[in-house]
Design a protein around this motif. Structure first.
Motif, PDB file in Angstrom:
ATOM      1  N   THR A 262       0.853  -1.193   0.000  1.00  7.26           N
ATOM      2  CA  THR A 262       0.000   0.000   0.000  1.00  7.26           C
ATOM      3  C   THR A 262       0.884   1.236   0.000  1.00  7.26           C
ATOM      4  OG1 THR A 262      -0.137   0.026   2.430  1.00  7.26           O
ATOM      5  CG2 THR A 262      -1.896  -1.123   1.226  1.00  7.26           C
ATOM      6  N   PHE A 263       0.407   2.279  -0.657  1.00 11.11           N
ATOM      7  CA  PHE A 263       1.160   3.526  -0.744  1.00 11.11           C
ATOM      8  C   PHE A 263       0.277   4.668  -0.281  1.00 11.11           C
ATOM      9  CE2 PHE A 263       2.480   0.656  -4.186  1.00 11.11           C
ATOM     10  CZ  PHE A 263       3.795   0.434  -3.813  1.00 11.11           C
ATOM     11  N   ALA A 264       0.821   5.474   0.622  1.00  7.98           N
ATOM     12  CA  ALA A 264       0.071   6.621   1.140  1.00  7.98           C
ATOM     13  C   ALA A 264       1.032   7.786   1.310  1.00  7.98           C
ATOM     14  CB  ALA A 264      -0.590   6.278   2.473  1.00  7.98           C
ATOM     15  N   GLY A 265       0.890   8.785   0.457  1.00  8.14           N
ATOM     16  CA  GLY A 265       1.783   9.934   0.537  1.00  8.14           C
ATOM     17  C   GLY A 265       3.215   9.527   0.344  1.00  8.14           C
ATOM     18  N   SER A 266       4.053   9.795   1.336  1.00 10.09           N
ATOM     19  CA  SER A 266       5.484   9.489   1.230  1.00 10.09           C
ATOM     20  C   SER A 266       5.851   8.143   1.841  1.00 10.09           C
ATOM     21  CB  SER A 266       6.299  10.598   1.913  1.00 10.09           C
ATOM     22  OG  SER A 266       5.968  10.670   3.300  1.00 10.09           O
ATOM     23  N   THR A 267       4.869   7.301   2.157  1.00  6.01           N
ATOM     24  CA  THR A 267       5.175   6.011   2.782  1.00  6.01           C
ATOM     25  C   THR A 267       4.757   4.847   1.889  1.00  6.01           C
ATOM     26  OG1 THR A 267       3.057   5.839   3.947  1.00  6.01           O
ATOM     27  CG2 THR A 267       4.853   6.976   5.091  1.00  6.01           C
ATOM     28  N   SER A 268       5.444   3.731   2.093  1.00  2.00           N
ATOM     29  CA  SER A 268       5.135   2.472   1.408  1.00  2.00           C
ATOM     30  C   SER A 268       5.112   1.371   2.457  1.00  2.00           C
ATOM     31  CB  SER A 268       6.202   2.144   0.359  1.00  2.00           C
ATOM     32  OG  SER A 268       6.388   3.211  -0.544  1.00  2.00           O
ATOM     33  N   THR A 269       4.050   0.582   2.475  1.00  2.00           N
ATOM     34  CA  THR A 269       3.902  -0.461   3.492  1.00  2.00           C
ATOM     35  C   THR A 269       3.738  -1.817   2.821  1.00  2.00           C
ATOM     36  OG1 THR A 269       2.881   1.085   5.041  1.00  2.00           O
ATOM     37  CG2 THR A 269       2.522  -1.262   5.458  1.00  2.00           C
ATOM     38  N   PHE A 270       4.396  -2.827   3.388  1.00  2.00           N
ATOM     39  CA  PHE A 270       4.251  -4.186   2.881  1.00  2.00           C
ATOM     40  C   PHE A 270       4.485  -5.175   4.015  1.00  2.00           C
ATOM     41  CE2 PHE A 270       8.752  -3.220   2.567  1.00  2.00           C
ATOM     42  CZ  PHE A 270       9.400  -4.408   2.900  1.00  2.00           C
ATOM     43  N   THR A 271       4.045  -6.406   3.807  1.00  2.00           N
ATOM     44  CA  THR A 271       4.311  -7.489   4.745  1.00  2.00           C
ATOM     45  C   THR A 271       5.374  -8.394   4.141  1.00  2.00           C
ATOM     46  OG1 THR A 271       2.070  -7.436   5.652  1.00  2.00           O
ATOM     47  CG2 THR A 271       3.333  -9.464   5.966  1.00  2.00           C
ATOM     48  N   ALA A 272       6.422  -8.662   4.907  1.00  2.00           N
ATOM     49  CA  ALA A 272       7.499  -9.540   4.455  1.00  2.00           C
ATOM     50  C   ALA A 272       7.140 -10.986   4.788  1.00  2.00           C
ATOM     51  CB  ALA A 272       8.808  -9.156   5.120  1.00  2.00           C
ATOM     52  N   VAL A 273       7.179 -11.849   3.771  1.00  2.00           N
ATOM     53  CA  VAL A 273       6.833 -13.263   3.934  1.00  2.00           C
ATOM     54  C   VAL A 273       8.004 -14.095   3.430  1.00  2.00           C
ATOM     55  CG1 VAL A 273       5.212 -15.093   3.349  1.00  2.00           C
ATOM     56  CG2 VAL A 273       4.392 -12.724   3.601  1.00  2.00           C
ATOM     57  N   ASP A 274       8.602 -14.858   4.333  1.00  2.00           N
ATOM     58  CA  ASP A 274       9.780 -15.657   4.002  1.00  2.00           C
ATOM     59  C   ASP A 274       9.389 -17.121   3.854  1.00  2.00           C
ATOM     60  OD1 ASP A 274      12.285 -16.697   3.627  1.00  2.00           O
ATOM     61  OD2 ASP A 274      13.073 -16.145   5.596  1.00  2.00           O
ATOM     62  N   ARG A 275       9.324 -17.579   2.586  1.00  2.00           N
ATOM     63  CA  ARG A 275       8.971 -18.971   2.272  1.00  2.00           C
ATOM     64  C   ARG A 275       7.678 -19.390   3.002  1.00  2.00           C
ATOM     65  NH1 ARG A 275      14.471 -18.558   2.541  1.00  2.00           N
ATOM     66  NH2 ARG A 275      15.653 -19.391   0.771  1.00  2.00           N
ATOM     67  N   GLY A 276       6.685 -18.529   2.940  1.00  2.00           N
ATOM     68  CA  GLY A 276       5.385 -18.809   3.542  1.00  2.00           C
ATOM     69  C   GLY A 276       5.242 -18.357   4.979  1.00  2.00           C
ATOM     70  N   ARG A 277       6.331 -17.955   5.623  1.00  2.00           N
ATOM     71  CA  ARG A 277       6.283 -17.508   7.023  1.00  2.00           C
ATOM     72  C   ARG A 277       6.220 -15.989   7.070  1.00  2.00           C
ATOM     73  NH1 ARG A 277      10.218 -16.447  11.197  1.00  2.00           N
ATOM     74  NH2 ARG A 277      11.875 -16.821   9.660  1.00  2.00           N
ATOM     75  N   ARG A 278       5.172 -15.458   7.698  1.00  2.00           N
ATOM     76  CA  ARG A 278       5.007 -14.008   7.786  1.00  2.00           C
ATOM     77  C   ARG A 278       5.960 -13.448   8.837  1.00  2.00           C
ATOM     78  NH1 ARG A 278       0.219 -12.411   5.318  1.00  2.00           N
ATOM     79  NH2 ARG A 278       0.024 -10.540   6.598  1.00  2.00           N
ATOM     80  N   LEU A 279       6.901 -12.627   8.396  1.00  2.00           N
ATOM     81  CA  LEU A 279       7.878 -12.038   9.324  1.00  2.00           C
ATOM     82  C   LEU A 279       7.307 -10.807  10.016  1.00  2.00           C
ATOM     83  CD1 LEU A 279      11.153 -12.271   7.179  1.00  2.00           C
ATOM     84  CD2 LEU A 279      10.281 -13.893   8.882  1.00  2.00           C
ATOM     85  N   GLY A 280       6.539 -10.037   9.301  1.00  2.00           N
ATOM     86  CA  GLY A 280       5.968  -8.826   9.891  1.00  2.00           C
ATOM     87  C   GLY A 280       5.831  -7.724   8.857  1.00  2.00           C
ATOM     88  N   GLN A 281       5.216  -6.637   9.272  1.00  2.00           N
ATOM     89  CA  GLN A 281       4.942  -5.509   8.382  1.00  2.00           C
ATOM     90  C   GLN A 281       6.083  -4.495   8.440  1.00  2.00           C
ATOM     91  OE1 GLN A 281       1.650  -2.367   8.994  1.00  2.00           O
ATOM     92  NE2 GLN A 281       0.689  -3.884   7.659  1.00  2.00           N
ATOM     93  N   VAL A 282       6.383  -3.901   7.296  1.00  2.00           N
ATOM     94  CA  VAL A 282       7.423  -2.874   7.189  1.00  2.00           C
ATOM     95  C   VAL A 282       6.806  -1.641   6.546  1.00  2.00           C
ATOM     96  CG1 VAL A 282       9.678  -2.273   6.223  1.00  2.00           C
ATOM     97  CG2 VAL A 282       9.207  -4.643   6.897  1.00  2.00           C
ATOM     98  N   THR A 283       6.992  -0.478   7.147  1.00  2.00           N
ATOM     99  CA  THR A 283       6.526   0.786   6.576  1.00  2.00           C
ATOM    100  C   THR A 283       7.722   1.675   6.278  1.00  2.00           C
ATOM    101  OG1 THR A 283       4.402   0.695   7.729  1.00  2.00           O
ATOM    102  CG2 THR A 283       5.118   2.847   6.924  1.00  2.00           C
ATOM    103  N   LEU A 284       7.985   1.867   5.005  1.00  2.00           N
ATOM    104  CA  LEU A 284       9.113   2.690   4.576  1.00  2.00           C
ATOM    105  C   LEU A 284       8.710   4.151   4.525  1.00  2.00           C
ATOM    106  CD1 LEU A 284      10.304   0.499   1.554  1.00  2.00           C
ATOM    107  CD2 LEU A 284      11.201   0.463   3.891  1.00  2.00           C
ATOM    108  N   ARG A 285       9.697   5.017   4.693  1.00  2.00           N
ATOM    109  CA  ARG A 285       9.446   6.460   4.619  1.00  2.00           C
ATOM    110  C   ARG A 285       9.788   7.006   3.237  1.00  2.00           C
ATOM    111  NH1 ARG A 285      12.602   8.399   9.929  1.00  2.00           N
ATOM    112  NH2 ARG A 285      11.815  10.459   9.324  1.00  2.00           N
ATOM    113  N   ILE A 286       9.844   6.118   2.261  1.00  2.00           N
ATOM    114  CA  ILE A 286      10.087   6.505   0.875  1.00  2.00           C
ATOM    115  C   ILE A 286       8.996   5.868   0.018  1.00  2.00           C
ATOM    116  CG2 ILE A 286      12.562   6.961   0.968  1.00  2.00           C
ATOM    117  CD1 ILE A 286      13.087   4.062   0.291  1.00  2.00           C
ATOM    118  N   PRO A 287       8.502   6.589  -1.003  1.00  2.00           N
ATOM    119  CA  PRO A 287       7.349   6.094  -1.762  1.00  2.00           C
ATOM    120  C   PRO A 287       7.750   5.328  -3.022  1.00  2.00           C
ATOM    121  CG  PRO A 287       7.763   8.366  -2.350  1.00  2.00           C
ATOM    122  CD  PRO A 287       8.841   7.980  -1.363  1.00  2.00           C
ATOM    123  N   GLY A 288       6.936   4.356  -3.412  1.00  2.00           N
ATOM    124  CA  GLY A 288       7.130   3.708  -4.702  1.00  2.00           C
ATOM    125  C   GLY A 288       7.436   2.228  -4.612  1.00  2.00           C
ATOM    126  N   ARG A 289       6.888   1.466  -5.566  1.00  2.00           N
ATOM    127  CA  ARG A 289       7.088   0.022  -5.594  1.00  2.00           C
ATOM    128  C   ARG A 289       8.556  -0.340  -5.767  1.00  2.00           C
ATOM    129  NH1 ARG A 289       7.711  -3.827  -9.471  1.00  2.00           N
ATOM    130  NH2 ARG A 289       6.987  -5.933  -8.912  1.00  2.00           N
TER     131      ARG A 289
END
Length: 482
Positions: A262-289
Motif C-alpha cells: 500500500t502507498f500513502a503519501g510518502s510512505t510504502s507499506t508491505f508485509t514480508a513473507v519468508d517462504r510462507g512464514r510471515r515475518l511482519g509488516q514494514v513501513t518505509l518512509r520513501i514512496p514507490g514500488r
C-alpha cells in the motif's frame, strides 16, 4: 577515459600518496574519504569547487580546483575518473613520470581488501539498495564500512570506514567496475540493457552480469529480484552453479515476498513473507514500488548475514533516503519541489509512480534532462513515453558529460515522443530558461520533479526561488527549503 586495471591489485596501505583526478565525483570522493580515515595521504582535483571538496579538505585532503601537471609532482598513485579526458594534464604528467594509474574500480577494491564485502549491483536501484542495507545493518548494532554512489540523508556522507569486518559497496556495471571485485555476497536488483556505449549490445551487457557470478565467493550468497526478467534469468544461472540464491519480489517465484503493498503519501507499506512464514509488516518512509523491492533485497541480505528481522526492520523504517533519490528540495507557493537521479526509462517510470503518490490530488510537473548522447540516441523514444505519466513536461537538452554532441540527438527528440497534448510538453534548449518554464506551469498543490543524472539537480532551488517571488507578490506565504 578508460584506465586498465593493473594485473597486481595492491591494498590501499601500499599505494603511497594517492591523488584523485575528479575527486568531487560520487565514486572517487567516497574512496578518498575512506583512505583519509586510514591515514593515507590524499590529494585531488576537480573542475569546480563544491561542498564535497570542502568536506574532504576538512578531513585532511589537499584539493585543487582545476587540473595542472604540478598537482601530481609529489604523489605515487593516480586514481582517474572515467569522465576525465586522455589529454588531462595530470594524467599526461603521471604517465611521463611512470606513476601508478588506477581506475575507480581498482581503487575501491584496494580499500575493500581484507573485508567481508557485500556488493550491490543492478541496472537500477543500486544506490538506494546499498543505502538501505547499510542503515539496516547499523540499526542491528553493526558498524559496516560503506561506499555508495550517493549521500545518505542520515549521515550526509557517501562513504565510511567502519569498525566491523563488513563492507557494503555499490558495484557499478557502467564501465565493468563490478567485475574487479571479489564479494563474499552480492545483491542484483535488476538487469536491463543500459550503458551500451560501453557494452555495444544488450547481449554483452547481460553477459557481464553472468561473469559477475564468477566473482562471488562460492561459499557466499546472491540476492536477486526475480520480478525482473533479466535478474530472474541470472538467478537460474546462479542456482545452476550451486551458489546459494535468494529470490525476492512480489511474484510467486520469490523466496522472500512483499505482500499487501500500500502507498500513502510518502510512505510504502508491505508485509514480508519468508517462504510462507510471515515475518511482519514494514513501513518505509520513501514512496514507490521500486523502493519496496530495494528494501526487500536489503532485508534478504541482512537476514542471510544472520541479523534479526526486527532490528533490520527498524533500520529500514528509519531510512529517509539518499541525496538525489526523490529528494525533497523544499516548498513554496503551495508547490513541493523534488529532485531525482532517474535517467533510464524504467527509472523515470518508477519515480513518476512515486511522485503521483506524493502529489495526491495535485498535478506532477516534470523537468527532465536526458543524460549522455549515446543513451539518448538509444532510449530517447522510451524516455519520452515514460514521461507521459506526468501532467506537464519540460524537456531540457542533453547533458553530454564525457561524450561529444551529435547532430539530431537532443532533447527535442525526447519531447517529441511524450504522449501528451502539445501544450503540455515543452522542449527548452536554454538551461537558464528551464526554472521559469517549470515555475510557470506549477499551481498550488502541484509537485515539481526534476529528473536526470546531470546538472538538472541545480534547477530545483531556482524554481523554489521563483515560486517564492510569486508568493511574495500574491501574499501566499513563505518558502521552505531542505
Amino acid at each position: 577515459m578508460i584506465v586498465p586495471v593493473p594485473e597486481e591489485l595492491l591494498p590501499a596501505d601500499r599505494l603511497g600518496r594517492v591523488h584523485f583526478v575528479g575527486i568531487g565525483g560520487a565514486g572517487l570522493s567516497g574512496i578518498a574519504r575512506i583512505m583519509l580515515a586510514r591515514g593515507i595521504t590524499v590529494s585531488g582535483s576537480d573542475a569546480k569547487d563544491s561542498r564535497t571538496l570542502e568536506a574532504l579538505r576538512a578531513l585532511g585532503a589537499r584539493c585543487h580546483v582545476g587540473h595542472a601537471a604540478e598537482h601530481v609532482h609529489d604523489v605515487d598513485t593516480l586514481v582517474v575518473s572515467t569522465a576525465v579526458r586522455e589529454d588531462n594534464p595530470e594524467v599526461v604528467e603521471a604517465r611521463a613520470q611512470g606513476l601508478r594509474l588506477l581506475p575507480r574500480s581498482a581503487a575501491l577494491e584496494s580499500v575493500m581488501r581484507g573485508r567481508r564485502v557485500v556488493a550491490v549491483a543492478g541496472t537500477h536501484g543500486k544506490t538506494t539498495t546499498t543505502s538501505l542495507l547499510t542503515v539496516a545493518l547499523q540499526h542491528c548494532g553493526a558498524d559496516p564500512s560503506f561506499a555508495i554512489g550517493g549521500e545518505l540523508n542520515e549521515s550526509g556522507s557517501n562513504a565510511h570506514e567502519g569498525s566491523g569486518d563488513l563492507f557494503v559497496a555499490e558495484a557499478d556495471e557502467s564501465d565493468g567496475a563490478f567485475l574487479v571485485y571479489s564479494p563474499a555476497a552480492a545483491l542484483v536488483t535488476n538487469v536491463e540493457a543500459d550503458h551500451l556505449d560501453n557494452y555495444g549490445t544488450e547481449e554483452a551487457y547481460h553477459a557481464a552480469f553472468t561473469r559477475f557470478l564468477d566473482r562471488i565467493d562460492p561459499a557466499g550468497f546472491l540476492v536477486v529480484c526475480v520480478d525482473d526478467a533479466g535478474a530472474a534469468d541470472l538467478a537460474e544461472q546462479s542456482r545452476a552453479r550451486g551458489l546459494t540464491t535468494v529470490g525476492v519480489g512480489e511474484s510467486a517465484a520469490a523466496d522472500l515476498r512483499a505482500e499487501g503493498l500500500t502507498f500513502a503519501g510518502s510512505t510504502s507499506t508491505f508485509t514480508a513473507v519468508d517462504r510462507g512464514r510471515r515475518l511482519g509488516q514494514v513501513t518505509l518512509r520513501i514512496p514507490g514500488r521500486h523502493y519496496v523491492l530495494d528494501a526487500l533485497a536489503a532485508l534478504a541480505a541482512g537476514l542471510r548475514l544472520g541479523f534479526a528481522f526486527d532490528d533490520l526492520r527498524r533500520g529500514l523504517e528509519a531510512f529517509t533516503g539518499t541525496r538525489r533519490r526523490m529528494e525533497l528540495k523544499g516548498e513554496a507557493a503551495g508547490v513541493r519541489v523534488y529532485d531525482s537521479y532517474a535517467h533510464h526509462p524504467n527509472e523515470i517510470a518508477g519515480d513518476l509512480q512515486a511522485a503521483r503518490s506524493l502529489a495526491g490530488e495535485g498535478r506532477v510537473v516534470v523537468g527532465f534532462q536526458p543524460h549522455l548522447v549515446s543513451r539518448t540516441k538509444i532510449f530517447g523514444a522510451a524516455m519520452g513515453q515514460a514521461l507521459g505519466a506526468a501532467d506537464e513536461v519540460v524537456v531540457m537538452d542533453v547533458y553530454v558529460a564525457r561524450e561529444d554532441p551529435e547532430p539530431g540527438v537532443n532533447g527535442a527528440m525526447v519531447a517529441g515522443h511524450v504522449p501528451l497534448s502539445p501544450e503540455r510538453v515543452h522542449f527548452e534548449p536554454s538551461w537558464s530558461a528551464v526554472p521559469a518554464a517549470l515555475a510557470g506551469r506549477a499551481r498550488p498543490g502541484d509537485l515539481v520533479l526534476t529528473l536526470g543524472a546531470g546538472d538538472v539537480t541545480l534547477v530545483g532551488p531556482e524554481v523554489l526561488q521563483l515560486l517564492q517571488e510569486r508568493a511574495d507578490d500574491t501574499g501566499e506565504g513563505h518558502a521552505q527549503q531542505d
